[in-house]
Design a protein around this motif. Structure first.
Motif, PDB file in Angstrom:
ATOM      1  N   PHE A 189       0.835  -1.205   0.000  1.00 52.25           N
ATOM      2  CA  PHE A 189       0.000   0.000   0.000  1.00 52.25           C
ATOM      3  C   PHE A 189       0.866   1.250   0.000  1.00 52.25           C
ATOM      4  O   PHE A 189       0.591   2.217  -0.710  1.00 52.25           O
ATOM      5  CB  PHE A 189      -0.921  -0.019   1.220  1.00 52.25           C
ATOM      6  N   TRP A 190       1.927   1.241   0.804  1.00 54.71           N
ATOM      7  CA  TRP A 190       2.824   2.397   0.861  1.00 54.71           C
ATOM      8  C   TRP A 190       3.546   2.616  -0.461  1.00 54.71           C
ATOM      9  O   TRP A 190       3.793   3.755  -0.862  1.00 54.71           O
ATOM     10  CB  TRP A 190       3.856   2.201   1.965  1.00 54.71           C
ATOM     11  N   ALA A 191       3.917   1.531  -1.128  1.00 60.58           N
ATOM     12  CA  ALA A 191       4.739   1.643  -2.333  1.00 60.58           C
ATOM     13  C   ALA A 191       3.941   2.083  -3.548  1.00 60.58           C
ATOM     14  O   ALA A 191       4.525   2.316  -4.612  1.00 60.58           O
ATOM     15  CB  ALA A 191       5.420   0.306  -2.630  1.00 60.58           C
ATOM     16  N   THR A 192       2.620   2.202  -3.429  1.00 62.33           N
ATOM     17  CA  THR A 192       1.797   2.636  -4.554  1.00 62.33           C
ATOM     18  C   THR A 192       1.713   4.149  -4.548  1.00 62.33           C
ATOM     19  O   THR A 192       1.125   4.730  -3.634  1.00 62.33           O
ATOM     20  CB  THR A 192       0.383   2.035  -4.460  1.00 62.33           C
ATOM     21  N   PRO A 193       2.290   4.838  -5.536  1.00 61.01           N
ATOM     22  CA  PRO A 193       2.265   6.308  -5.527  1.00 61.01           C
ATOM     23  C   PRO A 193       0.841   6.828  -5.628  1.00 61.01           C
ATOM     24  O   PRO A 193       0.025   6.323  -6.392  1.00 61.01           O
ATOM     25  CB  PRO A 193       3.095   6.687  -6.759  1.00 61.01           C
TER      26      PRO A 193
END
Length: 328
Positions: A189-193
């Motif tokens: 979730f964090w790595a999705t810009p």
């Protein structure tokens, strides 16, 4: 993968010539080879990450190379009874990082009265995330994160003889110490810009840098999910592990800190509120007799002479006169 256990001394400090380790009984992963280093797997988490939870380590949000991307770091706050032992611990950590050729993303020393704390967070910048999509390439997967290098560094730091910090035995599962399924879902979730409007500092209307900075503040970036909104309106912040609160070291985002909310409500300093919460008055309030400090008393305070002067005598009423001399 088997844990490595070293029964004898490993490193010798270049500065003092003394041994950094006399005995290592903590599971230490093997030193990875080559770059970039892949993110940890479920097996790595089971063998090395979860045992570190009991030593006080936790998952912390770390800003990535892009402002809209967050990743994870492995962090721990070590407490010491004073500055000298904390400084000695930092020296050993710096020597260890030179030997391992892996440095933490931050290393902070905080002094508060007679106590000191050292806050460490480690993440691998040259890392490779998992392949989540068939179209992923090596360039698109290049993202800093937690690797075996961070787990190895954390295990070695916890094994330093200068580390006198002993975490509470009551450490259990929490948002900052997630299971593997929770951790992998959060990392993805964090790595999705997040989709954000592109901004440039080139202004055609002759705006100054200060005006441009004020315009940019209108497009905030959420500290939890990196979305285009302030964190207090983020619908997902309660599902994302927060770093330790900067106000009270609690496991919540700063916007949800009860100490901060009480400070805004009462207008008191945070240090005053923390002192009030940490200490319970032995004697009752001299103003109203309640179980709180007199400074927190909500009953109006006045000198005894003024209170006595303001007290009106109770009028004496003859029941016969009130009824016109008639008896019911």
């Amino acid at each position: 993968m088997l844990a490595l256990r070293f029964p004898r001394a490993l490193y010798i400090s270049k500065h003092s010539g003394r041994r950094l380790f006399s005995d290592l009984s903590f599971p230490v992963p093997p030193k990875p080879k080559g770059w970039p280093t892949p993110w940890i797997t479920e097996t790595d988490a089971t063998d090395y990450l979860f045992p570190l939870y009991s030593q006080g380590w936790y998952i912390s949000a770390v800003s990535g190379d892009l402002p809209t991307v967050k990743t994870a770091g492995l962090a721990c706050r070590f407490a010491f009874p004073g500055c000298p032992p904390a400084a000695e611990f930092i020296k050993d950590v710096l020597t260890l990082t030179e030997t391992e050729n892996h440095h933490p993303c931050w290393l902070k020393l905080t002094n508060s009265g007679d106590n000191s704390s050292v806050h460490i967070c480690s993440t691998t910048h040259s890392a490779l995330r998992p392949k989540w999509d068939p179209t992923d390439t090596s360039e698109s997967r290049a993202l800093q994160g937690i690797t075996l290098r961070d787990l190895r560094l954390a295990a070695l730091i916890s094994s330093l003889p200068s580390n006198t910090f002993r975490p509470s035995a009551e450490i259990g599962p929490s948002r900052t110490r997630p299971t593997w399924d929770e951790l992998s879902a959060t990392l993805r979730f964090w790595a999705t810009p997040a989709s954000q409007p592109t901004r440039t500092k080139e202004s055609s209307d002759g705006a100054t840098d200060g005006m441009i900075a004020r315009r940019e503040k209108k497009n905030p970036v959420c500290a939890a999910c990196a979305g285009p909104h302030p964190i207090n309106t983020c619908p997902n912040r309660h599902r994302i592990p927060p770093p330790p609160c900067a106000l009270c070291d609690g496991s919540h985002w700063r916007v949800d800190c009860p100490v901060g909310k009480e400070s805004q409500r009462s207008g008191k300093r945070v240090s005053q509120i923390k002192k009030t919460l940490a200490q319970t008055p032995v004697n009752p309030c001299p103003n109203c007799g309640g179980a709180h400090w007199m400074a927190d008393c909500r009953v109006p305070q006045a000198p005894p002479q003024l209170v006595e002067a303001l007290q009106l005598p109770v009028p004496k009423i003859d029941p016969f006169e009130a009824n016109g001399g008639k008896v019911d």
